[in-house]
Design an enzyme around this catalytic site. Structure first.
Site, PDB file in Angstrom:
ATOM      1  N   ASP A  89       0.859  -1.180   0.000  1.00 53.67           N
ATOM      2  CA  ASP A  89       0.000   0.000   0.000  1.00 53.67           C
ATOM      3  C   ASP A  89       0.901   1.238   0.000  1.00 53.67           C
ATOM      4  O   ASP A  89       2.123   1.121   0.021  1.00 53.67           O
ATOM      5  CB  ASP A  89      -0.972  -0.040   1.184  1.00 53.67           C
ATOM      6  CG  ASP A  89      -0.255   0.065   2.526  1.00 53.67           C
ATOM      7  OD1 ASP A  89       0.972   0.245   2.548  1.00 53.67           O
ATOM      8  OD2 ASP A  89      -0.941  -0.043   3.550  1.00 53.67           O
ATOM      9  N   SER A  90       0.297   2.408  -0.024  1.00 45.01           N
ATOM     10  CA  SER A  90       1.104   3.632  -0.170  1.00 45.01           C
ATOM     11  C   SER A  90       1.461   4.248   1.176  1.00 45.01           C
ATOM     12  O   SER A  90       2.281   5.166   1.235  1.00 45.01           O
ATOM     13  CB  SER A  90       0.316   4.665  -0.964  1.00 45.01           C
ATOM     14  OG  SER A  90      -0.774   5.126  -0.178  1.00 45.01           O
ATOM     15  N   GLY A  91       0.832   3.784   2.222  1.00 38.92           N
ATOM     16  CA  GLY A  91       1.008   4.434   3.522  1.00 38.92           C
ATOM     17  C   GLY A  91      -0.047   5.506   3.782  1.00 38.92           C
ATOM     18  O   GLY A  91      -0.213   5.959   4.911  1.00 38.92           O
ATOM     19  N   GLY A  92      -0.755   5.907   2.739  1.00 37.02           N
ATOM     20  CA  GLY A  92      -1.767   6.966   2.888  1.00 37.02           C
ATOM     21  C   GLY A  92      -2.869   6.592   3.859  1.00 37.02           C
ATOM     22  O   GLY A  92      -3.289   7.412   4.677  1.00 37.02           O
ATOM     23  N   PHE A  93      -3.303   5.333   3.790  1.00 34.79           N
ATOM     24  CA  PHE A  93      -4.402   4.927   4.672  1.00 34.79           C
ATOM     25  C   PHE A  93      -3.997   5.058   6.134  1.00 34.79           C
ATOM     26  O   PHE A  93      -4.766   5.536   6.971  1.00 34.79           O
ATOM     27  CB  PHE A  93      -4.843   3.490   4.368  1.00 34.79           C
ATOM     28  CG  PHE A  93      -5.994   3.043   5.222  1.00 34.79           C
ATOM     29  CD1 PHE A  93      -7.287   3.454   4.933  1.00 34.79           C
ATOM     30  CD2 PHE A  93      -5.788   2.231   6.323  1.00 34.79           C
ATOM     31  CE1 PHE A  93      -8.360   3.069   5.737  1.00 34.79           C
ATOM     32  CE2 PHE A  93      -6.844   1.836   7.131  1.00 34.79           C
ATOM     33  CZ  PHE A  93      -8.132   2.255   6.832  1.00 34.79           C
ATOM     34  N   ASP A 144      -3.020   8.339  -1.648  1.00 34.33           N
ATOM     35  CA  ASP A 144      -4.356   8.927  -1.798  1.00 34.33           C
ATOM     36  C   ASP A 144      -4.797   9.551  -0.484  1.00 34.33           C
ATOM     37  O   ASP A 144      -4.206   9.290   0.562  1.00 34.33           O
ATOM     38  CB  ASP A 144      -5.377   7.876  -2.244  1.00 34.33           C
ATOM     39  CG  ASP A 144      -5.565   6.761  -1.212  1.00 34.33           C
ATOM     40  OD1 ASP A 144      -4.588   6.419  -0.535  1.00 34.33           O
ATOM     41  OD2 ASP A 144      -6.692   6.248  -1.096  1.00 34.33           O
ATOM     42  N   GLN A 186     -11.336   7.804  -5.043  1.00 35.02           N
ATOM     43  CA  GLN A 186     -11.983   8.198  -3.789  1.00 35.02           C
ATOM     44  C   GLN A 186     -13.403   8.702  -4.094  1.00 35.02           C
ATOM     45  O   GLN A 186     -13.967   8.345  -5.113  1.00 35.02           O
ATOM     46  CB  GLN A 186     -11.127   9.273  -3.090  1.00 35.02           C
ATOM     47  CG  GLN A 186      -9.882   8.682  -2.440  1.00 35.02           C
ATOM     48  CD  GLN A 186     -10.210   7.821  -1.233  1.00 35.02           C
ATOM     49  OE1 GLN A 186     -11.258   7.957  -0.608  1.00 35.02           O
ATOM     50  NE2 GLN A 186      -9.319   6.899  -0.887  1.00 35.02           N
ATOM     51  N   GLY A 213     -11.512   4.410   0.188  1.00 30.91           N
ATOM     52  CA  GLY A 213     -12.496   5.252   0.870  1.00 30.91           C
ATOM     53  C   GLY A 213     -13.863   4.615   1.026  1.00 30.91           C
ATOM     54  O   GLY A 213     -14.860   5.310   1.176  1.00 30.91           O
ATOM     55  N   ASP A 263      -8.207  -7.210   0.482  1.00 30.75           N
ATOM     56  CA  ASP A 263      -7.315  -7.532   1.594  1.00 30.75           C
ATOM     57  C   ASP A 263      -7.990  -7.096   2.874  1.00 30.75           C
ATOM     58  O   ASP A 263      -8.872  -6.230   2.849  1.00 30.75           O
ATOM     59  CB  ASP A 263      -6.009  -6.740   1.471  1.00 30.75           C
ATOM     60  CG  ASP A 263      -6.222  -5.280   1.802  1.00 30.75           C
ATOM     61  OD1 ASP A 263      -6.765  -4.554   0.947  1.00 30.75           O
ATOM     62  OD2 ASP A 263      -5.897  -4.859   2.930  1.00 30.75           O
ATOM     63  N   CYS A 301     -13.469 -27.900   7.063  1.00 34.33           N
ATOM     64  CA  CYS A 301     -12.189 -27.255   6.761  1.00 34.33           C
ATOM     65  C   CYS A 301     -11.062 -28.283   6.729  1.00 34.33           C
ATOM     66  O   CYS A 301     -10.999 -29.187   7.562  1.00 34.33           O
ATOM     67  CB  CYS A 301     -11.889 -26.183   7.800  1.00 34.33           C
ATOM     68  SG  CYS A 301     -10.357 -25.295   7.493  1.00 34.33           S
ATOM     69  N   CYS A 303      -7.760 -27.366   6.803  1.00 36.01           N
ATOM     70  CA  CYS A 303      -6.524 -26.678   7.185  1.00 36.01           C
ATOM     71  C   CYS A 303      -5.722 -27.529   8.175  1.00 36.01           C
ATOM     72  O   CYS A 303      -6.239 -28.482   8.744  1.00 36.01           O
ATOM     73  CB  CYS A 303      -6.850 -25.302   7.784  1.00 36.01           C
ATOM     74  SG  CYS A 303      -7.289 -25.355   9.529  1.00 36.01           S
ATOM     75  N   CYS A 306      -7.580 -27.893  11.587  1.00 38.46           N
ATOM     76  CA  CYS A 306      -8.798 -28.707  11.651  1.00 38.46           C
ATOM     77  C   CYS A 306      -8.527 -30.190  11.397  1.00 38.46           C
ATOM     78  O   CYS A 306      -9.303 -31.040  11.834  1.00 38.46           O
ATOM     79  CB  CYS A 306      -9.837 -28.169  10.670  1.00 38.46           C
ATOM     80  SG  CYS A 306     -10.457 -26.547  11.173  1.00 38.46           S
ATOM     81  N   HIS A 332      -6.156 -21.429  10.435  1.00 45.76           N
ATOM     82  CA  HIS A 332      -7.537 -21.777  10.085  1.00 45.76           C
ATOM     83  C   HIS A 332      -8.276 -20.594   9.443  1.00 45.76           C
ATOM     84  O   HIS A 332      -8.921 -20.752   8.398  1.00 45.76           O
ATOM     85  CB  HIS A 332      -8.313 -22.256  11.313  1.00 45.76           C
ATOM     86  CG  HIS A 332      -9.776 -22.298  11.043  1.00 45.76           C
ATOM     87  ND1 HIS A 332     -10.365 -23.301  10.303  1.00 45.76           N
ATOM     88  CD2 HIS A 332     -10.766 -21.406  11.317  1.00 45.76           C
ATOM     89  CE1 HIS A 332     -11.654 -23.035  10.153  1.00 45.76           C
ATOM     90  NE2 HIS A 332     -11.918 -21.896  10.759  1.00 45.76           N
TER      91      HIS A 332
HETATM   92 ZN   LIG Z   1      -9.529 -25.094   9.632  1.00 45.48          ZN
END
Ligand SMILES: [Zn+2]
Length: 373
Positions: A89-93, A144, A186, A213, A263, A301, A303, A306, A332
């Site tokens: 990311d840009s760091g703006g957030f 941004d 935005q 945004g 994300d 699941c 994973c 599990c 998980h």
């Molecule tokens: Zn799991």
């Protein structure tokens, strides 16, 4: 062209994004590795879970350990031992969500006090391009202005103006070899401002485009409405990134409205509070009702958690503050959202996304009605 749409189903798309460190099948969930680590996991575990691309935070890596140090050690991939694609990311957030630390915002960029030592610092389009070039990420994001949903129209309008001006400057700045650069639109949920921002950003011809945004305090309904009309305005042939969504309902909601990448810290952060994302809803493993529960976190699941461990064991670890408990929950939760996303991709390819989504939402809604966690 770095992106190919391979199937569509309604507004939803499946595709392939090609980066300098490999291909990403979309829709794709990106686990967040804020400080050059997806907290508690190593890169082999991430790969084993099915993660194909991860996110790193420019703000944090710039201050600790420093992007120049990372560059000296061969770039972020080598530094953290992850050979797959990375988006930074840009760091703006971070700057705009730590509003009390902002000193000034203007056409050149933003000045603020670092959360690490309080020293004054500046992010300009050129500096965030340089930081991300030093990190050597596969996808760099534009700086941004991200105002909270409750901002005035004038504040949103100024955010749109500055975001476009900064985007043009950043596009002209040097980048790492093979690095893609994404623009960010935005405008909050205001139709006129959002359209204006999308037009201005799209006209610059970035490798991909993000809706920024949103998910910043407006209602879920307003957010989904905005994605539904705004996503189709983004260039068809470029990836569309929704910044900051990672709960099961949210993931399904943005995919069906035409988003390719997203994300969120939610799956990993939820794990570290002792909770599991499951088809029975969110389970708080601290709860006494799991003390003698021999079942896995989620019956469906596959994973590593599990397949081997019971709810009773994970509860014991969490209550005793054993590190393994947080790791098992992180493994998980990430697998849960990665599987959900992979399932949506397969459904798009087979033209049955509506059925897939309805079935999944139905299961989650039944869980919300029937299960107290
Ligand atoms: Zn799991």
């Amino acid at each position: 062209m770095s992106f190919t749409v391979t199937a569509t189903d309604g507004a939803a798309r499946a595709g392939i994004l090609r980066t300098a460190h490999g291909d990403v099948a979309t829709p794709a969930f990106m686990p967040v590795g804020t400080k050059a680590t997806v907290k508690t996991l190593d890169p082999d575990e991430l790969r084993g879970l099915g993660a194909s691309i991860i996110l790193g935070n420019t703000y944090h890596l710039h201050f600790r350990p420093g992007d120049e140090l990372v560059a000296e050690l061969g770039g972020l991939h080598r530094f953290m031992g992850w050979e797959g694609p990375i988006l930074t990311d840009s760091g703006g957030f971070q700057v705009f969500s730590l509003r009390d630390t902002i000193l000034a915002v203007g056409d050149e960029g933003v000045t603020f006090r670092s959360v690490y030592d309080g020293a004054a610092a500046a992010f300009t389009p050129e500096t965030v391009a340089r930081i991300q070039a030093n990190l050597g990420s596969d996808i760099a994001m534009c700086l941004d202005v991200c105002p909270p949903a409750a901002s005035t129209r004038a504040e949103h309008e100024e955010a749109v103006r500055l975001t476009s001006a900064w985007a043009a400057l950043q596009l002209a700045a040097p980048r790492a070899p093979g690095q893609l650069v994404f623009g960010i639109a935005q405008g909050g949920t205001d139709p006129e401002l959002r359209r204006r921002s999308i037009e201005e950003i799209a006209a610059l011809g970035f490798d991909g485009n993000a809706l920024g945004g949103l998910a910043v305090g407006e209602s879920r309904e307003e957010m989904f409405d905005a994605v539904a009309w705004a996503a189709p305005l983004l260039p068809l042939e470029r990836p569309r990134y929704f910044m900051g969504i990672g709960d099961p309902e949210g993931i399904l909601g943005v995919i069906e409205r035409g988003i390719d990448m997203f994300d969120c810290v939610l799956p990993t952060r939820t794990a570290r509070t002792g909770s599991a994302l499951t088809w029975e809803g969110r389970l708080n493993l601290r709860n006494a009702r799991f003390a003698r529960d021999p079942r896995p976190l989620d019956e469906d699941c596959s994973c590593p958690t599990c397949t081997r461990f019971s709810r009773a064991y994970v509860r014991h670890l969490v209550n005793q503050e054993e590190i393994l408990g947080l790791r098992l929950l992180t493994l998980h939760n990430l697998r849960f959202v990665l599987d959900l996303t992979a399932g949506a991709r397969a459904a798009i390819e087979q033209g049955r996304l509506a059925t897939y989504t309805a079935h999944a939402l139905d299961r989650l809604a039944n869980a919300a009605r029937g299960v107290i966690s």
